[in-house]
Enzyme design. Structure first.
Site, PDB file in Angstrom:
ATOM      1  CD  GLU A  26      -2.894   1.273   2.308  1.00  0.00           C
ATOM      2  OE1 GLU A  26      -2.601   0.715   3.367  1.00  0.00           O
ATOM      3  OE2 GLU A  26      -3.910   1.955   2.170  1.00  0.00           O
ATOM      4  CB  ALA A  54       0.397  -2.387  11.735  1.00  0.00           C
ATOM      5  CD  GLU A  84      -4.825  -1.762   5.703  1.00  0.00           C
ATOM      6  OE1 GLU A  84      -3.778  -1.443   6.302  1.00  0.00           O
ATOM      7  OE2 GLU A  84      -5.450  -0.981   4.974  1.00  0.00           O
ATOM      8  CD  GLU A 128      -3.079  -1.947  10.761  1.00  0.00           C
ATOM      9  OE1 GLU A 128      -3.653  -2.056   9.655  1.00  0.00           O
ATOM     10  OE2 GLU A 128      -2.497  -0.899  11.107  1.00  0.00           O
ATOM     11  CG  HIS A 169      -7.707  -1.222   7.916  1.00  0.00           C
ATOM     12  ND1 HIS A 169      -8.470  -0.184   7.462  1.00  0.00           N
ATOM     13  CD2 HIS A 169      -6.585  -0.657   8.441  1.00  0.00           C
ATOM     14  CE1 HIS A 169      -7.838   0.971   7.718  1.00  0.00           C
ATOM     15  NE2 HIS A 169      -6.692   0.702   8.313  1.00  0.00           N
TER      16      HIS A 169
HETATM   17  N1  BES Z   1      -3.167   1.033   5.980  1.00  0.00           N
HETATM   18  C1  BES Z   1      -2.352   1.677   6.940  1.00  0.00           C
HETATM   19  C2  BES Z   1      -0.948   1.778   6.482  1.00  0.00           C
HETATM   20  C3  BES Z   1      -0.791   2.625   5.223  1.00  0.00           C
HETATM   21  C4  BES Z   1      -1.550   3.741   5.003  1.00  0.00           C
HETATM   22  C5  BES Z   1       0.146   2.298   4.279  1.00  0.00           C
HETATM   23  C6  BES Z   1      -1.395   4.504   3.841  1.00  0.00           C
HETATM   24  C7  BES Z   1       0.320   3.059   3.144  1.00  0.00           C
HETATM   25  C8  BES Z   1      -0.459   4.170   2.922  1.00  0.00           C
HETATM   26  C9  BES Z   1      -2.434   0.967   8.290  1.00  0.00           C
HETATM   27  O1  BES Z   1      -3.691   0.461   8.557  1.00  0.00           O
HETATM   28  C10 BES Z   1      -2.189   2.008   9.356  1.00  0.00           C
HETATM   29  O2  BES Z   1      -2.986   2.877   9.485  1.00  0.00           O
HETATM   30  N2  BES Z   1      -1.089   1.910  10.083  1.00  0.00           N
HETATM   31  C11 BES Z   1      -0.739   2.875  11.115  1.00  0.00           C
HETATM   32  C12 BES Z   1      -0.978   2.329  12.485  1.00  0.00           C
HETATM   33  C13 BES Z   1      -2.368   2.529  12.974  1.00  0.00           C
HETATM   34  C14 BES Z   1      -2.583   1.913  14.335  1.00  0.00           C
HETATM   35  C15 BES Z   1      -2.767   3.982  13.048  1.00  0.00           C
HETATM   36  C16 BES Z   1       0.724   3.179  10.984  1.00  0.00           C
HETATM   37  O3  BES Z   1       1.430   2.422  10.317  1.00  0.00           O
HETATM   38  O4  BES Z   1       1.161   4.162  11.560  1.00  0.00           O
HETATM   39 ZN    ZN Z   2      -5.106   1.938   8.911  1.00  0.00          ZN
END
Ligand code: BES
Ligand code: ZN
Length: 870
Positions: free
Chosen positions: A138, A275, A277, A311, A314
């Site tokens: 992603e 992280a 998802e 996650e 999602h």
């Molecule tokens: N889907 C995101 C990670 C992401 C977002 C990758 C946009 C690439 C582009 C994931 O679900 C996410 O939000 N991760 C957060 C942690 C969350 C607990 C807020 C992160 O990695 O900071």
């Molecule tokens: Zn997210």
């Protein structure tokens, strides 16, 4: 990147040819960091064409061949458009409307960039360094692993096969279907996975490496594993327990079953974000998944619970139902960032997590969204490179706050009902924000889209000003006005207006709402009944509405009493001071008012309220640090944090409230930084004992490291580094890394930066943790800024010019300055640095510094006078 002129012209792939299924085989070599692959994509040609265009990046692709249903074969000519990451395959005959199979062979590098298919370095329990590989796709990096229709609305199924050395684990989205010896090499195996559901490319994942795991089944029979580094499987237990409660909670909340037979989570040694998802195999940074029952702090547990809950949400909201295009990323992230609190609250009520929402999400978006350089939640995204722009506090924190306000506005029943029909209608499909609004409107009978659009389509949020007009016969008339709140106090040229759900409550009935109105005009008059002359009134019950409130001095002064006697909820207590601090920054009132108000919190006992006060105090410290009266301010801080420190002391009591365990280090850190000699001595003593093997309670260990580092010398640094090298857990490494740069000795800060950036002391994913420690002081900030200027080119080369780490460096390192000169230095440096990814971050930093500079010019004299009593 937001500016029109810098936006790349971009066109999405045409729908004339669409994929329905991928047969994918990947063979990685973790010794040479190369991989080979083969893919057969089942496609539908919907209009006759002689070219097929899809994505590929940093791949060598050859042998494109198309086979029709009647087994006619055509070889294609391949052209790679590197700039646009597209692969054009031309045939010398038109493909008629029909189904075909398109096959290709390809090869690529397993890079160290933490995107696409990349490598991980790990050390086995016996100390050998080895490599594995994993994916992060992603938003748009699947194309670095195999040629594909890499846009979220080209959903398809995937049959994945991995050919790997026998001794490595091969993990992917789906359960293993078969595992056989590789015919060409006995030392290798062929792992085939079950077919995936219909899904987007950005959710495909595979991981190769050595892992241990713990496993269980949830109450619906879904197999769940948490993969950990070798020898650390018990560190997966906490996340497993959390996930096995949260997954069925969501299945029940959405009334839709989790569609895959397994739900794995895996800690990846090198990971850019928190992280990701990926459907059926969620990848995490180690600190976001692993908990050592003996060595982890309570705050780390809470973090793991939050990330896991996010996650897993999602898996439905994002994976089953996916945004049509990145423009609606906020919906995915905002929703998951809201419901993670709901799930954690169910599983771990002891964290009182909804109160923390106000400090960690709500008040965290109010700051950046008050900048003129902010942006609306819903922002048109063209090229996926613009996504970084929205992977920010606005999408996450404003997004979740908007959902919380909406949930409150329509109520849980209607919310769940609408959510269920929405998720059902769009399962295995794509959607846009408006579709959710219409389902929620139908379920609630309320004008959801109408109310929500003022919050999602325009940037910023309102300041509601309360003016007391008249008090007579137990009634009080107040006039409310709304205008955009802008951080530096300037007025809003665009004259934005919102539909604001306003609540008002008063002293006579402090636990219920006296008046509820939807403010849809610039000005409104409200009459409150049953209210005596001196009764306090407050707007925004439990801080659910997205607005700040400005009271007249007498109205504000009346709130001291319910703050001090805690009649107001913690959410309300913390936002009163947070609003006042923001109003002071903006010049609506003098910072002296804020300093005075904070003293009504001296006997506060709530963790979240203190955390929020500590943050106000920290912001103010980084201003006053630049003045002559910083020492007086330290004494003020000692006074404010004295009774709570006496109450908490150093040692945890048996079966202590987890929030107390999280509060103690905050208080100790502030006391230590403010020069409390007893705290400093005790910290130094405990640090030395720790070095000699008498380990410090993990909850206060970070605080002790920080204090020891601040007041320590070269020897202390040596000890911190030694502990760092010996530490096995990343959580522990981060505590140490963050402490190193907090020294007050410039030479030590310089050498910390060397340590952090040079050699292989620190993983690329963690460097920013060390740098953040260095900017905790005025001298540190100067040193880091010089360092960044000198090393920017090297840093950009190392991370890649599109890396979001670059934005992190800008945001974390530079907003603490207070003078216009540095602001323009920063602006002009990045103007010529040619790294467009940081453009918006630079704007925000510059605007923040300019605001801070104004504050000092405006209020410095008055603050000095007020603080002279200390
Ligand atoms: N889907 C995101 C990670 C992401 C977002 C990758 C946009 C690439 C582009 C994931 O679900 C996410 O939000 N991760 C957060 C942690 C969350 C607990 C807020 C992160 O990695 O900071
Ligand atoms: Zn997210």
């Amino acid at each position: 990147m937001g500016d029109q002129e810098t936006k790349k012209l971009f066109e999405r792939l045409s729908q004339t040819v669409v994929p329905t299924h991928y047969d994918l085989t990947i063979q990685p070599y973790v010794d040479t960091f190369k991989f080979n692959g083969e893919v057969t994509i089942h496609i539908q040609v919907r209009e006759p064409t002689d070219t097929v265009i899809l994505y590929a990046a940093d791949l060598q692709v050859d042998n494109a061949k198309i086979v029709s249903k009647s087994k006619d074969e055509l070889n294609g000519k391949i052209e790679l458009d590197e700039e646009n990451e597209r692969l054009k395959i031309s045939f010398d005959k038109k493909l008629e409307k029909n189904d075909y199979q398109l096959s290709m062979k390809f090869a690529g590098d397993i890079t160290n960039r933490m995107v696409g298919f990349y490598r991980n370095q790990y050390t086995t329990p016996d100390g050998t360094v080895r490599y594995g590989a994993s994916t992060q796709f992603e938003p748009a990096d699947c194309r670095r692993a195999f040629p594909c229709w890499d846009e979220p609305n080209f959903k398809a199924t995937f049959d994945i096969t991995l050919i790997t050395p026998k001794d490595l684990r091969a993990i992917s989205n789906m359960p293993i279907k078969s595992e056989n010896e590789f015919a060409e090499n006995k030392e290798w195996k062929v792992t085939k996975f079950d077919r995936t559901p219909i899904m987007s490319t950005y959710l495909v994942a595979f991981v190769i490496g050595e892992y241990d795991y713990v496993e269980t089944k949830d109450s619906n029979g879904v197999s769940m594993r948490v993969y950990t580094p070798l020898g650390k499987k018990e560190h997966g237990n906490f996340a497993l327990e959390t996930a096995s409660k949260v997954l069925p909670f969501y299945a029940e909340y959405f009334k839709i079953k989790y569609p895959i037979a397994k739900a794995d989570q895996i800690a990846i040694p090198d990971f850019a974000m928190g992280a990701m998802e990926n459907w059926g195999v969620i990848t995490y940074r180690e600190t976001a998944l692993l908990i050592d029952p003996k060595l982890s702090a309570m705050s780390a547990r809470q973090r793991v619970a939050i990330v896991v809950a996010h996650e897993l949400a999602h898996q439905w909201f994002g994976n089953l139902v996916t945004m049509d295009w990145w423009t609606d990323l906020w919906l995915n992230e905002g929703f998951a960032s809201w419901i993670e609190y709901l799930a954690v609250d169910k599983c771990y009520p002891e964290f009182d997590i909804w109160t923390q929402f106000v400090a960690d999400a709500f008040s965290e978006f109010l700051t950046p969204d008050a900048l003129k350089s902010s942006h609306p939640i819903e922002i048109p995204i063209g090229h996926p490179a613009e996504i970084d722009e929205i992977f920010d506090a606005i999408s996450y924190h404003k997004g979740s706050s908007v959902i919380r306000m909406l949930h409150d506005y329509i109520g849980d029943d209607a919310f769940r009902k609408g959510l269920h029909t929405y998720l059902t209608e769009y399962s295995y499909k794509n959607t846009i924000t408006l579709n959710l609004w219409s389902h929620l409107a139908k379920a609630s009978g309320k004008p959801v889209a109408d109310v929500m659009s003022t919050w999602t389509l325009q940037m910023g949020y309102p300041l509601v000003t309360v003016h007391e007009e008249q008090q007579a016969n137990k009634t009080r008339t107040i006039k409310l006005t709304q205008q955009r709140f802008i951080a530096d106090g300037s007025s809003d040229d665009d004259n934005l207006q919102w539909k604001i759900p306003i609540t008002i409550f008063t002293k006579s009935n402090p636990k219920s709402i006296a008046k509820q109105i939807l403010m849809d005009k610039p000005e409104m008059t409200v009459t409150l009944e049953n209210i005596s002359e001196d009764d306090w009134i407050k707007l925004n019950y439990n801080s659910i509405g997205l607005y700040r409130v400005k009271y007249e001095p007498k109205t504000l002064a009346r709130l001291n009493e319910p703050i001090a006697n805690k009649t107001l909820s913690p959410q309300d207590r913390l936002m009163v001071q947070n609003d006042v601090a923001a109003l002071c920054n903006a010049g609506h009132q003098s910072f002296v008012d804020c300093l005075k108000l904070l003293l009504s919190y001296k006997d506060e006992d709530n963790f979240t309220v203190w955390k929020s006060i500590a943050s106000t105090i920290g912001d103010l410290s980084s201003l006053i640090e630049y003045t002559e009266y910083f020492n007086q301010y330290k004494k003020y801080r000692l006074n404010l944090f004295s009774s709570i420190q006496k109450k908490l002391g150093w040692n945890a009591t048996a079966n202590e409230d987890p929030l107390v365990a999280m509060l103690r280090p905050i208080i100790l850190t502030i006391r230590g930084k403010s020069g409390d000699q007893e705290v400093i001595d005790e910290a130094n003593k405990r640090f030395q004992q720790h070095v000699n093997g008498n380990l410090i309670d993990p909850n206060i260990r970070g605080a002790v490291y920080n204090i020891a580092s601040r007041y320590g010398n070269e020897n202390t640094q040596e000890q911190l580094r030694k502990l760092y090298k010996e530490a096995v857990m990343n959580e522990e490494k981060n505590r140490l890394l963050n402490a190193m740069g907090q020294s007050s000795n410039p030479a030590i800060i310089e050498s910390t930066l060397q340590f952090v950036f040079e050699g292989d002391n620190v993983r690329m994913q963690d460097i920013y943790v060390g740098v953040i420690g260095c900017v905790s002081s005025r001298i540190g900030r100067d040193i880091v800024w010089k360092f960044l200027q000198n090393k920017w080119t090297t840093i950009v080369e190392r991370y890649g010019e599109k890396s979001s780490f670059l934005t992190t460096f800008v945001e974390c390192c530079l907003s603490g300055f207070v003078d216009d000169k540095t602001a323009s230095e920063i602006q002009s440096f990045f103007d010529s640095a040619n790294t467009p990814i940081v453009t918006r971050a630079v704007k925000q930093v510059v605007e923040t510094i300019q605001m801070r500079s104004k504050v000092l010019k405006r209020d410095s004299k008055a603050i000095e006078e007020y603080l002279s009593q200390y």
